[in-house]
Enzyme design. Structure first.
Site, PDB file in Angstrom:
ATOM      1  N   THR A  36       0.833  -1.214   0.000  1.00  0.00           N
ATOM      2  CA  THR A  36       0.000   0.000   0.000  1.00  0.00           C
ATOM      3  C   THR A  36       0.860   1.253   0.000  1.00  0.00           C
ATOM      4  OG1 THR A  36      -1.762  -1.145   1.176  1.00  0.00           O
ATOM      5  CG2 THR A  36      -1.770   1.255   1.279  1.00  0.00           C
ATOM      6  N   GLY A  92       2.255  -2.529   8.407  1.00  0.00           N
ATOM      7  CA  GLY A  92       2.277  -3.111   9.745  1.00  0.00           C
ATOM      8  C   GLY A  92       3.641  -3.674  10.098  1.00  0.00           C
ATOM      9  N   GLU A 104      -7.007  -5.219   2.832  1.00  0.00           N
ATOM     10  CA  GLU A 104      -7.086  -6.411   1.967  1.00  0.00           C
ATOM     11  C   GLU A 104      -8.181  -6.236   0.914  1.00  0.00           C
ATOM     12  OE1 GLU A 104      -5.138  -9.046   1.949  1.00  0.00           O
ATOM     13  OE2 GLU A 104      -3.968  -8.676   3.760  1.00  0.00           O
TER      14      GLU A 104
END
Length: 733
Positions: A190, A229, A469
């Protein structure tokens, strides 16, 4: 109203207050019954069906393994266990700072690692190993979303990319180290400017034939990797997704392994990292932003299962078409959507278990003069709010289990179906989860606001599932486009539909009876016929509208965009029919008896609430106004039929194990009933009499509490009538 008479009444009230004599010092003590708590198990009927059998249906697999992991968490102080009687309750401490949550998340991972929880998560293979991994992940998510996401990034995103995008050289170097948590990987896909549109990411990788390295750059601010993350604090390596340029030709999206921190935790040269900061949830995950400035990675670090670059710079791939090559890169990421869909169902279960237990202990208003206040769940309006959500959650459990079984037994031939099912169910189940969490929050009133009661905090924690997702709206558009392709192919080839449950399109169009009886409405045939009718009609309408726009000169892509309303309705129809079919299949495997009867009630509630909540059944004439009204009335009847089973289904079966939610669901009373009962009139003597009188939490503690107080010569008193009755019956030993 006569103003003079009103004024006279006001004067009389004031005079009464002014003339009221002072209470006598010897006035008797009077207790106000401010709260009454009886565990709902004492008043609710015992389960009429086999609890273990229903749990086997809803959990689907690995029940013993799940319970082993729950006990493992219960045993460690890292999981904040609180013991009450013979039960242990665990829940994270959400009052911690962002930094504290991140630190304790890492310590929990290390604890579970030492206990062997992650064994085979990356190196294991086969359906049984994958189902066990999914079961463990669901258990961890029930406890704490941050913990599950932190693990998911390393083991499923990073580890999955190495396993599926890479080849033997990557497997040998990274897989075992990842499973042992020696390498802490993250997943840099992303970007600030591109999320769902992965094709549009702007990070660039150029091959340098002189050094045999790829040079990776972040060319602009919108190309910075965002929400990664693990990147802010702990990740040592990352998978970088970037556009690959070979001799000036863009070969599309490819994935590279790069180290971003050294063994001492220092950020590597040519890499810049920043923290994404505090979030509305998931503060135990260190999301970060990453920039690359001429970062060089060896040629061997290109994950080359789909395409490769030879030492001389020649680009080779067994898949020549760029679109198909991109699809091959994306296919392994389906696991994330499967995981999210299954997790969402379990969080709905937790919220509903808390809410049902609260509704079976909290009373409000009475319906007769001097009558007792009514339990929340005995109000038909409250049943309408909660019981359909329970039925939906049970039906979605079956659908999630079906999706998991389909995924772990995947073949190249089933990849397309898995993509469509995982997209539709990920979107629908996460939307349902957010609706359930919000409704449960409101159904618990003010207690739903307390962080300790979990529902409010879960709302913030899981809101992100609607967009990561894959944005849910985008995923549902992909579902409709895939269904349109199936329709057009069948029309062109004059062939029957095969797969995705569309075989019903080959049969004659269902005929819905004009006069609906209760028996008809609750039948599987009627419910499936109605949902299949909606799906086939919407598919035809969608194809027709797209064709009409094309006939007016629009491109197919523009025509699809203009038909978005029908596309949304079609995707919903496909998904709800799929869920009903999987739940009905589970019901049909059961022999006649109480459990099958319960499943029939839940299945009917699911089907009919889908009809009640979708205007398309009236909009396109699948039901008459009279039939729609009959369905609505039947939903209310089903609420009454399911009410006796509410505690058994919601509390004993939906959340596993029960100690995850038991404390939270009772804390509204435990914290407010603990201590001195409220008094209307008190004196110095009465204060002394009640000093230190602590109301126990439940029946299991009554005997111990009573005997201890009697032995010390203190008063045994409670504002709970059931407790006082029990205390009076206890004999000293």
């Amino acid at each position: 109203m006569d103003p003079q008479s009103a004024a006279a009444r006001h004067v009389a009230v004031i005079a009464g207050h002014l003339n009221c004599p002072s209470p006598s010092a010897a006035a008797p003590l009077a207790l106000a019954a401010c709260l009454r708590y009886d565990p709902p198990e004492l008043s609710e009927n015992p389960p009429a069906f086999d609890l273990a059998a229903l749990r086997r249906i809803l959990d689907g697999h690995d029940l013993e393994a799940r319970d082993w992991l729950f006990r493992l968490m219960e045993e460690s102080p890292l999981f904040c266990p609180r013991r009450r009687g013979d039960r242990t309750f665990v829940a994270p401490d959400y009052n911690q700072t962002k930094e504290q949550q991140r630190a304790v998340t890492m310590r929990r991972i290390e604890y579970l690692l030492r206990r062997g929880v992650f064994e085979g998560w990356v190196t294991g293979s086969g359906p049984e190993a994958e189902l066990r991994k999914l079961a463990f992940f669901e258990c961890i998510a029930i406890y704490d979303h941050s913990l599950s996401i932190k693990l998911g990034v390393t083991y499923f995103l990073w580890g999955g990319a190495i396993r599926f995008f890479g080849t033997k050289r990557h497997h040998d170097k990274w897989l075992k180290a990842t499973e042992d948590y020696q390498v802490k990987g993250c997943f840099a896909m992303t970007e600030l400017g591109h999320g769902s549109n992965v094709r549009g990411i702007e990070t660039i990788a150029i091959y340098d034939t002189n050094t045999g390295e790829f040079v990776i750059n972040t060319p602009c601010e919108s190309a910075q990797k965002y929400w990664i993350g693990g990147a802010a604090n702990h990740a040592t390596h990352t998978i970088i997704f970037s556009q690959l340029l070979i001799n000036g030709t863009n070969q599309g999206i490819h994935a590279f392994v790069a180290q971003i921190r050294d063994a001492d935790g220092n950020v590597c040269p040519n890499v810049r990292i920043a923290d994404c900061g505090h979030k509305i949830g998931l503060n135990g995950v260190d999301n970060g932003r990453i920039w690359f400035d001429n970062l060089r990675v060896p040629r061997e670090n290109l994950l080359n299962s789909v395409a490769d670059v030879l030492p001389d710079g020649q680009y080779v791939s067994s898949i020549k078409d760029k679109d198909k090559r991109f699809a091959a890169f994306m296919a392994p990421l389906t696991f994330g959507r499967v995981n999210i869909a299954a997790t969402a169902v379990y969080i709905s279960k937790v919220a509903l278990a808390i809410t049902v237990r609260y509704a079976l202990t909290r009373r409000a208003f009475s319906i007769s003069a001097n009558g007792p206040e009514v339990l929340l769940l005995d109000y038909p309006s409250h049943q309408w709010r909660i019981l359909p959500l329970i039925a939906k959650t049970c039906a979605m459990s079956s659908a999630a289990n079906y999706l998991k079984r389909l995924y772990v037994k995947r073949t190249p031939e089933t990849n397309k179906s898995i993509h469509i099912y995982s997209s539709s169910l990920k979107a629908t189940l996460t939307w349902h989860n957010m609706r359930a969490l919000q409704e449960c929050r409101k159904a618990c009133g003010g207690q739903g606001l307390k962080t300790e009661n979990r529902i409010g905090i879960l709302n913030g924690e899981y809101d992100v599932q609607s967009t990561f997702e894959g944005d849910n709206n985008v995923l549902m558009q992909q579902v409709s486009k895939a269904l349109l392709a199936e329709y057009l192919a069948a029309e062109k080839m004059k062939s029957p539909f095969n797969g995705l449950g569309l075989e019903h399109m080959n049969d004659p169009c269902p005929i819905i009876p004009a006069n609906l009886t209760s028996c008809t409405i609750r039948s599987i045939k009627f419910q499936l016929d109605l949902l299949c009718l909606r799906e086939r009609d919407l598919l035809g309408r969608y194809a027709g509208e797209v064709s009409q726009y094309q006939a007016q000169g629009e491109s197919k892509q523009k025509a699809v965009l203009l038909s978005h309303q029908l596309a949304d309705e079609l995707a919903r129809a496909f998904t709800e029919r799929t869920i009903l079919q999987t739940f009905a299949d589970d019901e049909m495997t059961q022999s006649a008896g109480p459990l099958k009867e319960l499943l029939g009630l839940l299945r009917s509630m699911y089907a009919l609430i889908c009809v009640e909540e979708d205007a398309s059944f009236l909009r396109y004439g699948y039901l008459s106004l009279e039939s729609a009204a009959a369905v609505r009335k039947e939903v209310m009847k089903l609420c009454g039929d399911l009410r006796p089973h509410a505690l058994s289904v919601a509390f004993h079966v939906l959340p596993t194990p029960i100690w995850i939610v038991y404390l939270s669901s009772l804390s509204w009373l435990r914290h407010h009933a603990r201590g001195t009962p409220l008094l209307r009139r008190t004196t110095a003597a009465s204060h002394e009499q009640l000093a230190g009188a602590v109301v126990p939490d439940g029946r299991e503690e009554v005997a111990t509490h009573v005997r201890k107080r009697r032995a010390s010569g203190r008063t045994v008193i409670s504002n709970c009538g059931a407790f006082n009755e029990a205390a009076a019956a206890i004999k000293d030993q």
